[in-house]
Design an enzyme around this catalytic site. Structure first.
Site, PDB file in Angstrom:
ATOM      1  N   ASN A   7       0.881  -1.163   0.000  1.00 47.15           N
ATOM      2  CA  ASN A   7       0.000   0.000   0.000  1.00 47.15           C
ATOM      3  C   ASN A   7       0.919   1.214   0.000  1.00 47.15           C
ATOM      4  OD1 ASN A   7      -1.784   2.031   0.534  1.00 47.15           O
ATOM      5  ND2 ASN A   7      -2.685   1.093   2.351  1.00 47.15           N
ATOM      6  N   ARG A  91      -2.398  -2.044  -3.683  1.00 53.40           N
ATOM      7  CA  ARG A  91      -3.613  -1.239  -3.507  1.00 53.40           C
ATOM      8  C   ARG A  91      -3.498  -0.035  -4.442  1.00 53.40           C
ATOM      9  NH1 ARG A  91      -4.916   3.147   1.023  1.00 53.40           N
ATOM     10  NH2 ARG A  91      -7.053   3.540   0.413  1.00 53.40           N
ATOM     11  N   HIS A 180     -12.702   3.320  -0.174  1.00 48.78           N
ATOM     12  CA  HIS A 180     -12.747   2.301   0.891  1.00 48.78           C
ATOM     13  C   HIS A 180     -13.455   1.034   0.409  1.00 48.78           C
ATOM     14  CE1 HIS A 180     -12.692   5.667   4.176  1.00 48.78           C
ATOM     15  NE2 HIS A 180     -11.455   5.215   3.987  1.00 48.78           N
ATOM     16  N   ARG A 241     -11.131  16.182   7.125  1.00 45.91           N
ATOM     17  CA  ARG A 241     -11.923  16.539   5.937  1.00 45.91           C
ATOM     18  C   ARG A 241     -13.336  16.929   6.341  1.00 45.91           C
ATOM     19  NH1 ARG A 241     -10.726  11.045   3.121  1.00 45.91           N
ATOM     20  NH2 ARG A 241      -8.475  11.083   3.342  1.00 45.91           N
ATOM     21  N   GLU A 385      -8.405  -5.231   4.745  1.00 47.84           N
ATOM     22  CA  GLU A 385      -8.249  -4.947   3.313  1.00 47.84           C
ATOM     23  C   GLU A 385      -7.115  -5.771   2.708  1.00 47.84           C
ATOM     24  OE1 GLU A 385      -8.411  -0.994   4.993  1.00 47.84           O
ATOM     25  OE2 GLU A 385      -9.125  -0.272   3.054  1.00 47.84           O
TER      26      GLU A 385
END
Ligand code: ADP
Length: 400
Positions: A7, A91, A180, A241, A385
């Site tokens: 990743n 990823r 996601h 965010r 993941e």
């Protein structure tokens, strides 16, 4: 099959080395501060052996070299020969409309991933650097790209289109993509297993609440709507965010504060959310701590955070025509009993009722937390993941 999962971020590479038949993580770790002073590799072997190595890690290729060296190392490694790495799974954040599932990485795929850079200028370039580094260091090895956006590809057009002039979709592919996806995919499958029900028959809302937060309406196993949009800024309140916002407010602020595009982008992505509202922290643990000490900004940030999740639960229950299960995952979703309690409070009319004792433990253990008389199941499912990426990688590499 033994697969290396990478990743790659702008200054970090997280990795896991997984044996897919047994689902065992043989080793995992991260390279951080790539290209900066004090670059560091943290490595952990399955038997608990841990090591930290500082070094000059100038770029992603050097980072992958460090990872390969530690996997091969006599004292801390888990393999004796590079050939024991049978495939690499990467990823990739943005697959645009080009990728609806995981793919074997070829030159043609790399061209398409390059084309998606304009959709994810911060995320796709480091993902590409990680892939290129592996292509140079492990030539000939099968590599697979797994996209954060892919699980949401089947959303209906009325869920993914914005109310903008249609020409902007045609020219610039402006639409909701969602992110996601690998996490929503994993926890929805796992939830159906835990419930002992065929996923095709379950309407569930999956809530991935970490530093970045998103929810997905998963109807019969398919993501039919999700809160993140064209970028990961839309939807829920997050660590830094802002989530949903009147777009005209951004234009107004830019004018009033004389902000450049870059400054406005930083405001929305880095200085808003829990951190911006509370002035305390982007970290939910610190928000909860401050709130309990009476900090009003932290309380407001917490309340906005939970209210948004609750609002989307209602929206998605209606969008799916029913609700059978709510799944919490991510650092906040797995650990914060306060968030889970606040999000689900007052939802008895929807058939949602928590068991306070089952909810109370602040540890991320897979479990059901609904009350015995709750019609809707409420589950805590730690996300994984890397396992999804490893299994996709082994499947696709094995099919070659
Ligand atoms: P990322 O999205 O970067 O993968 P995580 O999924 O690890 O991040 O989530 C990080 C968030 O989880 C932070 O806001 C952190 O405060 C929160 N978190 C972790 N443990 C707890 C806890 N015990 N209680 C409340 N929040 C927690």
């Amino acid at each position: 099959m033994k697969v290396l999962i990478l990743n790659s971020g702008s200054s970090s590479i997280k990795y896991q080395f997984i044996e897919t038949e047994t689902r065992r993580v043989l080793a995992k770790g991260s390279v951080e501060r790539i290209g900066m002073k004090g670059a560091i590799l943290n490595h952990q072997r399955h038997d608990g052996d841990k090591v930290k190595i500082t070094g000059e890690i100038v770029d992603h290729q050097a980072g992958v070299e460090y990872i390969l060296a530690i996997l091969l190392s006599h004292n801390h490694g888990v393999i004796k020969d590079r050939a024991e790495i049978e495939a690499v799974g990467h990823r990739v954040v943005h697959g645009g409309e080009k990728f609806t599932g995981s793919v074997l990485i070829t030159d043609e795929v790399m061209d398409k991933v390059q084309e998606c850079i304009e959709l994810a200028p911060l995320h796709n370039p480091p993902n590409i650097k990680g892939i290129r580094a592996c292509q140079r260091l492990l030539p000939g090895l099968p590599m697979v790209g797994v996209f954060d956006t892919a699980f949401h590809h089947a959303m209906p057009d009325y869920a993914y289109m914005y109310g903008l002039p249609h020409v902007l979709y045609k020219r610039h592919a402006i639409r909701r993509y969602g992110f996601h996806g690998t996490s929503h995919f994993y926890v929805s499958r796992r939830a159906a297993e835990v419930l002992g029900r065929p996923i095709e028959q379950v309407n569930m809302v999956t809530c991935h609440l970490g530093n970045g937060c998103s929810m997905a309406a998963v109807k019969g196993g398919v993501s039919v709507d999700t809160t993140m949009g064209f970028t990961p800024v839309e939807g829920l309140l997050m660590g830094t965010r802002c989530g949903d916002l009147d777009p005209a407010a951004v234009l107004y602020i830019m004018g009033q504060e004389e902000l450049s595009l870059n400054e406005a982008n930083a405001m929305l992505n880095k200085h808003s959310g829990l951190a911006g509202i509370s002035g305390v922290s982007s970290d939910m643990r610190e928000i909860e701590q401050a709130m309990q000490e009476g900090h009003t900004g932290a309380k407001l940030a917490f309340d906005i955070f939970c209210y948004r999740v609750k609002k989307y639960l209602g929206a998605y229950a209606v969008a799916m025509g029913g609700l059978d299960a709510i799944v919490f995952t991510g650092g906040i979703g797995e650990n914060s009993d306060l968030v889970r309690a606040s999000v689900t409070s007052g939802l008895e009319f929807l058939g949602v009722k928590l068991d306070p004792d089952l909810n109370a433990h602040r540890n991320s253990v897979e479990r059901a937390i609904q009350a015995a008389d709750s019609r809707v199941a409420v589950l805590v499912i730690p996300t994984n993941e890397e396992l999804v990426i490893a299994l996709d990688t082994a499947r696709i590499a094995g099919e070659r």
